[in-house]
Design an enzyme around this catalytic site. Structure first.
Site, PDB file in Angstrom:
ATOM      1  N   GLU A  20       6.805 -80.783 -41.225  1.00  0.00           N
ATOM      2  CA  GLU A  20       6.036 -81.854 -41.889  1.00  0.00           C
ATOM      3  C   GLU A  20       4.535 -81.680 -41.617  1.00  0.00           C
ATOM      4  OE1 GLU A  20       7.206 -83.744 -44.098  1.00  0.00           O
ATOM      5  OE2 GLU A  20       9.328 -83.427 -43.723  1.00  0.00           O
ATOM      6  N   TRP A  51       3.424 -79.310 -44.053  1.00  0.00           N
ATOM      7  CA  TRP A  51       3.194 -79.878 -45.394  1.00  0.00           C
ATOM      8  C   TRP A  51       1.740 -80.358 -45.485  1.00  0.00           C
ATOM      9  CZ3 TRP A  51       5.177 -80.029 -50.131  1.00  0.00           C
ATOM     10  CH2 TRP A  51       6.535 -79.776 -50.323  1.00  0.00           C
ATOM     11  N   TRP A  88      -0.109 -92.134 -70.611  1.00  0.00           N
ATOM     12  CA  TRP A  88       0.446 -93.077 -69.632  1.00  0.00           C
ATOM     13  C   TRP A  88       0.312 -94.501 -70.165  1.00  0.00           C
ATOM     14  CZ3 TRP A  88       2.987 -90.669 -65.803  1.00  0.00           C
ATOM     15  CH2 TRP A  88       2.594 -89.384 -65.440  1.00  0.00           C
ATOM     16  N   ASN A  93       7.344 -92.873 -45.260  1.00  0.00           N
ATOM     17  CA  ASN A  93       7.349 -91.798 -46.263  1.00  0.00           C
ATOM     18  C   ASN A  93       8.416 -92.004 -47.336  1.00  0.00           C
ATOM     19  OD1 ASN A  93       6.536 -89.100 -47.262  1.00  0.00           O
ATOM     20  ND2 ASN A  93       8.609 -88.562 -46.648  1.00  0.00           N
ATOM     21  N   TRP A  97      -0.311 -91.950 -62.458  1.00  0.00           N
ATOM     22  CA  TRP A  97      -0.222 -91.781 -61.002  1.00  0.00           C
ATOM     23  C   TRP A  97      -1.576 -91.959 -60.326  1.00  0.00           C
ATOM     24  CZ3 TRP A  97      -3.140 -87.599 -59.297  1.00  0.00           C
ATOM     25  CH2 TRP A  97      -3.488 -86.649 -60.260  1.00  0.00           C
ATOM     26  N   TRP A 101       1.359 -88.040 -54.451  1.00  0.00           N
ATOM     27  CA  TRP A 101       1.396 -88.695 -55.770  1.00  0.00           C
ATOM     28  C   TRP A 101       1.755 -87.705 -56.865  1.00  0.00           C
ATOM     29  CZ3 TRP A 101       1.971 -93.376 -57.634  1.00  0.00           C
ATOM     30  CH2 TRP A 101       1.796 -94.440 -56.738  1.00  0.00           C
TER      31      TRP A 101
HETATM   32  C1  FAD Z   1       2.887 -90.948 -52.700  1.00  0.00           C
HETATM   33  C2  FAD Z   1       2.586 -90.455 -51.303  1.00  0.00           C
HETATM   34  C3  FAD Z   1       1.326 -90.680 -50.748  1.00  0.00           C
HETATM   35  C4  FAD Z   1       1.029 -90.217 -49.459  1.00  0.00           C
HETATM   36  N1  FAD Z   1      -0.225 -90.453 -48.944  1.00  0.00           N
HETATM   37  C5  FAD Z   1      -0.542 -89.987 -47.716  1.00  0.00           C
HETATM   38  C6  FAD Z   1      -1.831 -90.199 -47.169  1.00  0.00           C
HETATM   39  O1  FAD Z   1      -2.735 -90.773 -47.792  1.00  0.00           O
HETATM   40  N2  FAD Z   1      -2.068 -89.737 -45.911  1.00  0.00           N
HETATM   41  C7  FAD Z   1      -1.119 -89.075 -45.188  1.00  0.00           C
HETATM   42  O2  FAD Z   1      -1.381 -88.685 -44.050  1.00  0.00           O
HETATM   43  N3  FAD Z   1       0.106 -88.846 -45.689  1.00  0.00           N
HETATM   44  C8  FAD Z   1       0.429 -89.285 -46.922  1.00  0.00           C
HETATM   45  N4  FAD Z   1       1.680 -89.063 -47.422  1.00  0.00           N
HETATM   46  C9  FAD Z   1       2.641 -88.247 -46.636  1.00  0.00           C
HETATM   47  C10 FAD Z   1       3.556 -89.031 -45.681  1.00  0.00           C
HETATM   48  O3  FAD Z   1       4.150 -90.097 -46.330  1.00  0.00           O
HETATM   49  C11 FAD Z   1       2.838 -89.522 -44.428  1.00  0.00           C
HETATM   50  O4  FAD Z   1       2.096 -88.470 -43.865  1.00  0.00           O
HETATM   51  C12 FAD Z   1       3.838 -90.013 -43.370  1.00  0.00           C
HETATM   52  O5  FAD Z   1       4.580 -91.079 -43.901  1.00  0.00           O
HETATM   53  C13 FAD Z   1       3.096 -90.453 -42.134  1.00  0.00           C
HETATM   54  O6  FAD Z   1       3.970 -91.015 -41.211  1.00  0.00           O
HETATM   55  P1  FAD Z   1       4.215 -90.334 -39.785  1.00  0.00           P
HETATM   56  O7  FAD Z   1       2.916 -90.042 -39.149  1.00  0.00           O
HETATM   57  O8  FAD Z   1       5.197 -91.162 -39.053  1.00  0.00           O
HETATM   58  O9  FAD Z   1       4.892 -88.958 -40.207  1.00  0.00           O
HETATM   59  P2  FAD Z   1       5.951 -88.033 -39.476  1.00  0.00           P
HETATM   60  O10 FAD Z   1       7.184 -88.075 -40.306  1.00  0.00           O
HETATM   61  O11 FAD Z   1       6.102 -88.320 -38.044  1.00  0.00           O
HETATM   62  O12 FAD Z   1       5.303 -86.581 -39.698  1.00  0.00           O
HETATM   63  C14 FAD Z   1       4.264 -86.097 -38.834  1.00  0.00           C
HETATM   64  C15 FAD Z   1       3.031 -85.765 -39.648  1.00  0.00           C
HETATM   65  O13 FAD Z   1       3.328 -84.768 -40.624  1.00  0.00           O
HETATM   66  C16 FAD Z   1       2.524 -84.977 -41.784  1.00  0.00           C
HETATM   67  N5  FAD Z   1       3.385 -85.268 -42.938  1.00  0.00           N
HETATM   68  C17 FAD Z   1       4.610 -85.826 -42.935  1.00  0.00           C
HETATM   69  N6  FAD Z   1       5.099 -85.893 -44.203  1.00  0.00           N
HETATM   70  C18 FAD Z   1       4.143 -85.380 -45.005  1.00  0.00           C
HETATM   71  C19 FAD Z   1       4.029 -85.184 -46.412  1.00  0.00           C
HETATM   72  N7  FAD Z   1       5.016 -85.511 -47.270  1.00  0.00           N
HETATM   73  N8  FAD Z   1       2.889 -84.671 -46.895  1.00  0.00           N
HETATM   74  C20 FAD Z   1       1.872 -84.301 -46.073  1.00  0.00           C
HETATM   75  N9  FAD Z   1       1.936 -84.458 -44.731  1.00  0.00           N
HETATM   76  C21 FAD Z   1       3.041 -84.984 -44.209  1.00  0.00           C
HETATM   77  C22 FAD Z   1       1.655 -86.202 -41.507  1.00  0.00           C
HETATM   78  O14 FAD Z   1       0.411 -85.788 -41.031  1.00  0.00           O
HETATM   79  C23 FAD Z   1       2.464 -86.920 -40.447  1.00  0.00           C
HETATM   80  O15 FAD Z   1       1.663 -87.767 -39.653  1.00  0.00           O
HETATM   81  C24 FAD Z   1       2.010 -89.514 -48.720  1.00  0.00           C
HETATM   82  C25 FAD Z   1       3.279 -89.299 -49.282  1.00  0.00           C
HETATM   83  C26 FAD Z   1       3.556 -89.765 -50.552  1.00  0.00           C
HETATM   84  C27 FAD Z   1       4.930 -89.528 -51.130  1.00  0.00           C
END
Ligand code: FAD
Length: 467
Positions: A277, A280, A309, A344, A362, A385
């Protein structure tokens, strides 16, 4: 010799290459932070996020003081003014070198290019570093020499080219000589952006490091499964800290390896998944750098730019308020409005609901997220998004639309998450909670769209576009 380290999204002592190099090469170091309020406004940065930045900056100011590094705050209003503000300061204070860690969204890149040019013209050294990623954007290529647009091969290449030394952390710098410069007072700014949401998030580098270490030890192994359930405390909640640079992604990877016999790619399934993650996040940083169109409001998949849209403002307002009548969607939005963060799983559900079931642009949702998230990040938000709207890199195929009700039954089967964020439904029986048959009796609302019909409409709209 006197240097400045220009701080932005790198508000930490540990593993901060710009800070470390500045301290290593200079007798005296001043940390600089530029206030660009009009730019924040035009970027739509959430007030809770600005408040979070400033509070962490204040905490860093105390840590820097112990190293005899004053933190100077200067007003620049917008990025365009940054070159002038910095070079004026450098001239006045006889600064020889400027150190900074790079950022990748287009406006930040352009700002840094201008600053670089102006400072160089004035005979001052500029030293830039990559602190947000392990592999510099642009350095990973496909076999055909192209930039990656799909995550899995990107990740394979990421591991293939990883060298041990790339994970060496920059230590906390040693104490410097005292300077004549005084630290600025941040309290008025913090008060100006005061926001109750921010008080629920701990402040400061050390605290966050402790929290992540604890998370990896106690929940790392179960992360792969638990991360899917929004009602569980199964993910790390570090996104605000990573994005403001209170900790580095590299530090997170090193910590993950420590809890997995030194390995990042194999071993404990939960920890390995957590690492993927973090990658990602790095992937989306490479995307915005390599494909700048995505930070210019353009879809990654060009053909989707022609999508017409819906501009149904009534539906958009209902979605923004968490009043669509689809409980899991409304719970997600309300979680964000209350805490500045959304799980997420629900980010994906609410984004797909807006862009598919409501067929609303979006970009409207992307902006609303930026206006409200404490972890709002241009690269990850845009990536998430565009993934949900099927316009982006490695995006969900347009015909694979998440059904919010099925998602709710699967990932919030007991309705714990829904009941937390939609108090109206507290007493709704579990069998009904995913789509209550008589919502008025709970003072809740009817669904604004029929899930099946709106799904078919979305598929049709994408098929028309393809043809
Ligand atoms: C529509 C949408 C909008 C989002 N907007 C943002 C945003 O503005 N900022 C943001 O940091 N993340 C965003 N995310 C990704 C993700 O949802 C969050 O990073 C995550 O929920 C953060 O929670 P956590 O720190 O507990 O993540 P954990 O699950 O503990 O993961 C650890 C770290 O991995 C990274 N990560 C995890 N999932 C993703 C992912 N899908 N994409 C990119 N990095 C990821 C993050 O830095 C996260 O803190 C978005 C996802 C979606 C679907």
């Amino acid at each position: 010799m006197k240097s400045i380290v220009w701080l932005r999204n790198d508000l930490r002592l540990l593993d901060n290459p710009a800070l470390w190099h500045a301290c290593n090469a200079s007798e005296e170091v001043v940390a600089l932070y530029l206030i660009t309020e009009d730019q924040w406004k035009s970027h739509g940065d959430a007030i809770c996020k600005i408040n979070f930045w400033l509070k962490n900056l204040s905490s860093l100011q105390n840590s820097l003081a112990e190293l005899n590094i004053p933190l100077k705050i200067l007003e620049a209003e917008v990025y365009k003014n940054c070159p002038e503000v910095i070079s004026k300061y450098c001239k006045e204070k006889n600064i020889s070198n400027v150190y900074l860690n790079l950022e990748y969204p287009i406006n930040e890149l352009n700002r840094d290019r201008e600053v670089y040019k102006t400072i160089k013209e004035n005979g001052i050294g500029v030293h830039t570093y990559h602190d947000q990623v392990i592999h510099e954007p642009g350095s990973l290529k496909t076999g055909a020499g192209n930039n990656f647009s799909v995550y899995s091969p990107f990740k394979r290449k990421w591991f293939e080219l990883l060298k041990d030394e790339m994970l060496d952390l920059f230590p906390i710098p040693k104490q410097k000589n005292k300077t004549d410069e005084k630290s600025s007072d941040l309290s008025a700014l913090i008060d100006k952006y005061d926001n109750p949401i921010c008080s629920n998030w701990e402040i400061g580098e050390i605290k966050v490091q402790q929290n992540i270490s604890k998370f990896l030890k106690s929940k790392g192994s179960s992360y792969k499964d638990d991360r899917n359930f929004p009602g569980m405390d199964g993910c790390s909640k570090i996104s605000p800290y990573l994005n403001a640079g209170i900790i580095s992604a590299k530090w997170c990877l090193v910590e993950a390896a420590k809890n997995n016999n030194g390995d990042l790619a194999e071993g404990d399934k939960g920890i390995v998944h957590w690492v993927s993650e973090i990658l990602w996040r790095e992937f989306y940083r490479h995307i915005i750098y390599n494909f700048p169109k995505v930070s210019k409001n353009k879809p990654f998949l060009d053909y989707t730019d022609k999508m017409v849209w819906s501009d149904n403002r009534v539906f958009f307002e209902a979605w923004k308020k968490g009043r669509t009548g689809i409980p899991i969607v409304d719970a997600g939005i309300r979680e964000m409005l209350s805490t500045g963060w959304m799980h997420n799983r629900t980010r994906m559900i609410v984004a797909m609901f807006l862009s598919k079931n409501l067929l609303i642009d979006w970009r409207w949702g992307e902006e609303f997220f930026m206006n409200n998230l404490i972890d709002g990040d241009i690269a990850s938000n845009n990536g998430g998004w565009q993934w949900s709207a099927s316009t982006g890199t490695d995006a969900a195929p347009y015909f694979r639309i998440m059904n919010p009700m099925t998602q709710s039954e699967r990932f919030d089967s007991e309705g714990k998450y829904i009941r937390t964020w939609i108090p109206e439904l507290k007493n709704c029986p579990t069998k009904d909670i995913h789509l209550p048959p008589n919502p008025e009796s709970y003072d809740y609302v009817d669904p604004i769209v029929d899930l099946k019909e709106s799904r078919q409409n979305a598929i049709k709209a994408f098929e028309n576009l393809k043809n």
